[in-house]
Design a protein around this motif. Structure first.
Motif: not given
Length: 141
Positions: A61, A63, A85-88, A90-95
């Motif tokens: 992640v 960012d 929060s951020g973006t993995r 692979d492009g999926t959101p991380h929250l």
């Protein structure tokens, strides 16, 4: 309840947001113990595991940012509510959201009770969640 953010939380949040692995690990005492009451198998001890965990988080992640949404201090215990929060990659959101209770020795965490969980956007409603927790698969609905 404290009106300004506790210095320990400020340091931990800054190290997280700066992706500064050494500064982040320095927030934890050498004998640090992490308890995960809802997932006991995930509990661990030592800063080596803190470092390994955060190396993976920063890598997957890139960012990631953190936010302390609230906290309270009781002696050497700091109760804190977090959002990561951020973006993995692979492009999926991380929250993730939840609570971490820290026990401090000086300016480092000696222990924590960790209740941070991934946010489910398409999970079941409250009725389905309660049924899943208290009913056997073959029981009445």
């Amino acid at each position: 309840m404290s009106t300004s953010t506790h210095p320990f939380l400020v340091r931990l949040q800054q190290a997280t947001d700066d992706h500064d692995l050494d500064a982040l690990v320095a927030c934890f005492a050498p004998g640090y113990r992490n308890e995960t009451p809802a997932h006991p198998g995930r509990s661990f001890g030592g800063t080596e595991q803190v470092r390994a965990n955060w190396q993976q988080i920063f890598a997957f992640v890139p960012d990631i940012t953190s936010r302390v949404t609230g906290h309270a201090v009781d002696g050497s215990e700091v109760w804190s509510e977090w959002e990561l929060s951020g973006t993995r990659i692979d492009g999926t959101p991380h929250l993730m959201r939840g609570v971490i209770v820290f026990g401090l020795e000086g300016d480092r965490a000696a222990w924590a009770r960790f209740y941070l969980e991934p946010v489910e956007h398409d999970g079941v409603d409250v009725g389905g969640a309660v049924r899943a927790q208290v009913h056997a698969d073959d029981g009445p609905r």
